[in-house]
Motif scaffolding. Structure first.
Motif, PDB file in Angstrom:
ATOM      1  N   ARG A  76       1.395  -1.224   0.129  1.00 29.09           N
ATOM      2  CA  ARG A  76      -0.057   0.249  -0.272  1.00 29.09           C
ATOM      3  C   ARG A  76       1.070   1.260   0.040  1.00 29.09           C
ATOM      4  NH1 ARG A  76      -3.239   2.963  -1.581  1.00 29.09           N
ATOM      5  NH2 ARG A  76      -4.502   4.591  -0.230  1.00 29.09           N
ATOM      6  N   ILE A  77       1.890   1.518   0.611  1.00 33.90           N
ATOM      7  CA  ILE A  77       2.701   2.522   0.943  1.00 33.90           C
ATOM      8  C   ILE A  77       3.748   2.459  -0.186  1.00 33.90           C
ATOM      9  CG2 ILE A  77       4.904   3.440   1.912  1.00 33.90           C
ATOM     10  CD1 ILE A  77       3.828   1.900   4.925  1.00 33.90           C
ATOM     11  N   TYR A  79       3.144   1.011  -3.193  1.00 27.18           N
ATOM     12  CA  TYR A  79       2.145   1.316  -5.079  1.00 27.18           C
ATOM     13  C   TYR A  79       0.778   1.405  -4.989  1.00 27.18           C
ATOM     14  CZ  TYR A  79       6.227  -2.013  -6.410  1.00 27.18           C
ATOM     15  OH  TYR A  79       7.747  -2.677  -7.017  1.00 27.18           O
ATOM     16  N   PRO A  80       1.015   2.807  -3.734  1.00 31.18           N
ATOM     17  CA  PRO A  80      -0.429   3.024  -3.986  1.00 31.18           C
ATOM     18  C   PRO A  80      -1.524   3.097  -5.135  1.00 31.18           C
ATOM     19  CG  PRO A  80       1.142   5.570  -3.586  1.00 31.18           C
ATOM     20  CD  PRO A  80       1.830   3.985  -3.898  1.00 31.18           C
ATOM     21  N   ASP A  81      -0.813   3.475  -6.608  1.00 28.63           N
ATOM     22  CA  ASP A  81      -1.610   3.308  -7.702  1.00 28.63           C
ATOM     23  C   ASP A  81      -2.134   1.693  -7.998  1.00 28.63           C
ATOM     24  OD1 ASP A  81       0.822   2.665  -7.415  1.00 28.63           O
ATOM     25  OD2 ASP A  81       1.194   2.782  -9.938  1.00 28.63           O
ATOM     26  N   ASP A  84      -5.506  -0.757  -2.595  1.00 34.13           N
ATOM     27  CA  ASP A  84      -6.034   0.293  -2.369  1.00 34.13           C
ATOM     28  C   ASP A  84      -6.331   0.173  -1.145  1.00 34.13           C
ATOM     29  OD1 ASP A  84      -7.938   1.397  -4.647  1.00 34.13           O
ATOM     30  OD2 ASP A  84      -8.023  -1.276  -5.227  1.00 34.13           O
TER      31      ASP A  84
END
Length: 104
Positions: A76-77, A79-81, A84
């Motif tokens: 998440r940190i 690869y936030p794209d 979700d």
């Protein structure tokens, strides 16, 4: 729901006779994250998922405890794209920063 495993565990054996250098390179947290992102993008394409904000968008939620939680949070940190929501339970997040208690 899908569950991924690190390379070389279970049926994931990309090399027949890996060297120590191969294992250091392929069993790193960074490689695990890259593998997960590649898998997520493959599944999204396979399922016909659309872009964020569209009806066909497929959100991704990662979940893990301990080391898998560490990977979930980092996904998440970093690869936030792609991810979700990343849920991490008992994740050793200081491991990534190399701030580990030397007495442990």
């Amino acid at each position: 729901t899908l569950c991924l495993e690190h390379r070389f565990y279970g049926k994931s054996k990309p090399l027949k006779h890996p060297s120590t250098a191969d294992l250091r390179r392929l069993l790193s947290p960074a490689q695990a994250l890259a593998d997960a992102v590649q898998f997520i993008e493959y599944k999204r394409k396979q399922l016909g998922c659309g872009n964020k904000g569209t009806k066909s968008y497929c959100p991704v939620v990662t979940v893990g405890g301990s080391y898998p939680g560490f990977l979930s949070a980092l996904l998440r940190i970093v690869y936030p794209d792609v991810v979700d929501i990343g849920y991490a339970s008992s994740a050793p997040l200081h491991l990534y920063s190399h701030r580990v208690n030397k007495a442990a």
